[in-house]
Design an enzyme around this catalytic site. Structure first.
Site, PDB file in Angstrom:
ATOM      1  CD1 TRP A   1      -2.594   1.854   0.530  1.00  0.00           C
ATOM      2  CD2 TRP A   1      -1.236   2.475   2.199  1.00  0.00           C
ATOM      3  NE1 TRP A   1      -2.894   3.158   0.864  1.00  0.00           N
ATOM      4  CE2 TRP A   1      -2.076   3.561   1.872  1.00  0.00           C
ATOM      5  CE3 TRP A   1      -0.285   2.633   3.218  1.00  0.00           C
ATOM      6  CZ2 TRP A   1      -2.007   4.789   2.542  1.00  0.00           C
ATOM      7  CZ3 TRP A   1      -0.213   3.860   3.873  1.00  0.00           C
ATOM      8  CH2 TRP A   1      -1.075   4.920   3.543  1.00  0.00           C
TER       9      TRP A   1
ATOM     10  CD  GLU B   1      -4.618  -1.363   2.316  1.00  0.00           C
ATOM     11  OE1 GLU B   1      -3.434  -1.599   2.652  1.00  0.00           O
ATOM     12  OE2 GLU B   1      -5.494  -0.998   3.129  1.00  0.00           O
TER      13      GLU B   1
ATOM     14  CE  LYS C   1      -6.325   5.982   2.818  1.00  0.00           C
ATOM     15  NZ  LYS C   1      -5.354   6.119   3.896  1.00  0.00           N
TER      16      LYS C   1
ATOM     17  CG  ASP D   1      -8.550  -0.703   4.799  1.00  0.00           C
ATOM     18  OD1 ASP D   1      -9.632  -0.265   5.231  1.00  0.00           O
ATOM     19  OD2 ASP D   1      -7.483  -0.613   5.428  1.00  0.00           O
TER      20      ASP D   1
ATOM     21  CG  HIS E   1      -8.651   2.060   2.052  1.00  0.00           C
ATOM     22  ND1 HIS E   1      -7.384   1.620   1.748  1.00  0.00           N
ATOM     23  CD2 HIS E   1      -8.572   2.555   3.312  1.00  0.00           C
ATOM     24  CE1 HIS E   1      -6.589   1.821   2.785  1.00  0.00           C
ATOM     25  NE2 HIS E   1      -7.282   2.378   3.743  1.00  0.00           N
TER      26      HIS E   1
ATOM     27  CG  HIS F   1      -5.929  -4.218   5.502  1.00  0.00           C
ATOM     28  ND1 HIS F   1      -5.054  -3.187   5.274  1.00  0.00           N
ATOM     29  CD2 HIS F   1      -5.182  -5.341   5.652  1.00  0.00           C
ATOM     30  CE1 HIS F   1      -3.814  -3.674   5.276  1.00  0.00           C
ATOM     31  NE2 HIS F   1      -3.864  -4.977   5.494  1.00  0.00           N
TER      32      HIS F   1
ATOM     33  CG  ASP G   1      -9.230   4.877   5.961  1.00  0.00           C
ATOM     34  OD1 ASP G   1      -9.664   3.877   6.547  1.00  0.00           O
ATOM     35  OD2 ASP G   1      -8.072   4.965   5.524  1.00  0.00           O
TER      36      ASP G   1
ATOM     37  CG  ASP H   1      -7.676   3.047   9.824  1.00  0.00           C
ATOM     38  OD1 ASP H   1      -7.934   1.902   9.419  1.00  0.00           O
ATOM     39  OD2 ASP H   1      -7.137   3.911   9.108  1.00  0.00           O
TER      40      ASP H   1
ATOM     41  CG  ASP I   1      -5.101  -1.351   8.458  1.00  0.00           C
ATOM     42  OD1 ASP I   1      -4.426  -0.889   9.399  1.00  0.00           O
ATOM     43  OD2 ASP I   1      -5.120  -0.831   7.328  1.00  0.00           O
TER      44      ASP I   1
END
Ligand code: RNT
Ligand code: ZN
Length: 413
Positions: free
Chosen positions: A179, A220, A222, A253, A256, A280, A288, A290, A320
Site C-alpha cells: 500500500w 491495497e 484507497k 480495506d 477505503h 483489511h 477512513d 480506522d 487494520d
C-alpha cells in the site's frame, strides 16, 4: 442460555454448532502489530505520515520490540481462535545498526520469527512506504524523482525476500501487502503519469523471483487520505486492474471506499475472478478513521459473504485500525473478538435455506428468517468457543486487561 440449549436451538435450523466451532478454530486472523504503538515502528523518529492518523494519547503504548511482543502476547491470550502476526517493515529490529529501508534483510526480523514460531503462528508482512524521509512530496513509487522511486523499489524487493523467509521459517505462507500513500491534495494536472510510474515501479518490484506458493503479494487500493484528498494514485480501478493483470492478489480495506459502498458486496465479485483475495477489516466513522472493529452490520455482512461463498480458505483476513484513545490491548482484543463473533455468526447461519428462498423468489421468508436469526443464542455458542480455545469467556477479559494495565502499562512513563 447454556451451550446445550443453544446447540438445540441451532439444530432446529439444521445447524451443527460443534462443527461451526471446529471450523472457526482453523481460520487464522492476522493481528496487526501497529495497533500497539500507534503505527510508529522502530526504524525512524519520523512522524506518522501517508495520510493516516492515530488520535488520542492514552498512556502505555509499546515503545520497543520487547514491550510490543509482551503486549501482543497479552492480547493473544484474551482472544479465541487461530492468529497470524501482521508486521510492517518499520518494525525491523536493528540492535544499534543503521540500516535503510532499501537494505533491510531477513536477519533484522529474526526475533519476530522466533516469536511467531514459539506461538505456532505464521507471519504476514507489509513494506512501509510512509513515515520516512525518502517519501518526497508525499510520493514514493509514483514519484517523478527516479531516485525516490528507485529507493522504494529496492524496499519492495527487500520485503519480498523477507516475506519468503517468514514463510520458509514458519511453514505458513506469508501475505505481503503493498500500500502506498501517494496522492495529491489538490486536483492534479496529470492523473495519468503518476499511475504509469506506479505501474512501472510495481513491475520492477515483482520482477524478482519468489516462490508463489509461499508469498502472496497483495495490492491495497484507497480512495483518499488526509492531505491527499483530491487524488490517490493507487485507486480501486488501478489496483484491481493491476492485480488481475499480474496475477497477484487484490486487497480491500473497508475504510477505503466511498461511505455508501460496502466491501461485503465486493467480496463475491472479486471471488468470481480471483483464487484468493485479501481483506483489511476496519471501521470507518465518517471517513477512513480506522476505528476499532465493532460487531456491527457490515462486519457481520463481510463475514457472511466469506462463509456463504465457501471461501474461508480463499480470503486472507487481517485487521487494520489504530486507536490511541483507549487501552491498546483492549483495542486489539475488542476488534479481534468482534471479528471472531461475526465469523461465528456467519457459520451459524442457514445459508442454503436462505438461498433457496431467494431462488424461489420467496423474499418474505428470506427476510423474515434473516431477522429472526438476529436473536438466536449466538452468545452462548461464542462463550463455548472461547472456553474450547482457553480464552476468557464473556467480559472476563476486561479484568485481565485492567490488571495488565495496572501492573505493566501504567509503569511506562
Ligand atoms: C492505509 C492502509 C494501510 C495502513 C497500514 C498501516 O490507509 O489502510 O493498510 O493502514 O499499512
Ligand atoms: Zn489497510
Amino acid at each position: 442460555m447454556n451451550y446445550a440449549a443453544a446447540k438445540e436451538e441451532y439444530a432446529k435450523l439444521g445447524i451443527d454448532t460443534d462443527a461451526a466451532i471446529e471450523r472457526l478454530m482453523r481460520v487464522p486472523v492476522s493481528m496487526h502489530c501497529w495497533q500497539g504503538d500507534d503505527v510508529r515502528g522502530f526504524d525512524s523518529d519520523e512522524e506518522l505520515s501517508g495520510g493516516i492518523q492515530t488520535t488520542g494519547n492514552y498512556p502505555g503504548r509499546a515503545r520497543c520490540a520487547e514491550e510490543l511482543m509482551a503486549d501482543m502476547d497479552k492480547a493473544f491470550s484474551l482472544i479465541p481462535g487461530a492468529k497470524k502476526l501482521n508486521l510492517h517493515a518499520c518494525y525491523a529490529i536493528f540492535d544499534g545498526e543503521a540500516v535503510g529501508r532499501d537494505a533491510i534483510e531477513p536477519r533484522h526480523f529474526a526475533k519476530w520469527v522466533e516469536f511467531a514460531k514459539a506461538r505456532g503462528m505464521g507471519i504476514d508482512f507489509n513494506p512501509t512506504f510512509f513515515s520516512h524521509p525518502m517519501v518526497k512530496d508525499g510520493l514514493t513509487l509514483s514519484s517523478p524523482d527516479s531516485e525516490v522511486r528507485e529507493y522504494w523499489i529496492k524496499h519492495g524487493r527487500a520485503c519480498i525476500k523477507i516475506a519468503e523467509y517468514f514463510a520458509t521459517e514458519t511453514g505458513v505462507p506469508c501475505v505481503m501487502n503493498i500500500w502506498i500513500p501517494d496522492g495529491y491534495k489538490e486536483t492534479p494536472a496529470d492523473r495519468y503519469s503518476p499511475r504509469l510510474r506506479f505501474k512501472d515501479s510495481l513491475d520492477k518490484i515483482l520482477d524478482i523471483p519468489y516462490d508463489k506458493s509461499k508469498v502472496y503479494i497483495t495490492l491495497e487500493s484507497k480512495v483518499f487520505g488526509i492531505g491527499v484528498e483530491s487524488y490517490t494514485v493507487g485507486s480501486a480501478e488501478f489496483c484491481l486492474s493491476y492485480s488481475t493483470k499480474k496475477g497477484i492478489t487484490p486487497l480491500m480495506d473497508n475504510g477505503h471506499y466511498h461511505p455508501t459502498e460496502v466491501v461485503s458486496d465486493k467480496i463475491p465479485a472479486l471471488l468470481a475472478f480471483n483464487d484468493k483475495i485479501a481483506l483489511h477489516v476496519t471501521r470507518g466513522v465518517r471517513w477512513d478513521s480506522d476505528h476499532v472493529v465493532a460487531f456491527d452490520d457490515e462486519t457481520r455482512e463481510i463475514a457472511k459473504e466469506i462463509v456463504r461463498c465457501n471461501a474461508l480458505d480463499r480470503v486472507f483476513i487481517a485487521l487494520d485500525y489504530f486507536d490511541a484513545s483507549i487501552n491498546r490491548i483492549a483495542a486489539w482484543v475488542i476488534g479481534m473478538r468482534n471479528l471472531e463473533k461475526a465469523l461465528l455468526a456467519a457459520l451459524l447461519t442457514p445459508h442454503a435455506t436462505l438461498a433457496e428462498y431467494q431462488n424461489r423468489a420467496d423474499y418474505t421468508s428470506m427476510f423474515a428468517l434473516t431477522e429472526e436469526l438476529k436473536l438466536m443464542p449466538l452468545g452462548a455458542v461464542f462463550d463455548e468457543y472461547c472456553r474450547r480455545c482457553s480464552a476468557p469467556v464473556g467480559s472476563m477479559w476486561i479484568e485481565e486487561m485492567r490488571a495488565y494495565e495496572k501492573d505493566v502499562l501504567s509503569k511506562r512513563a
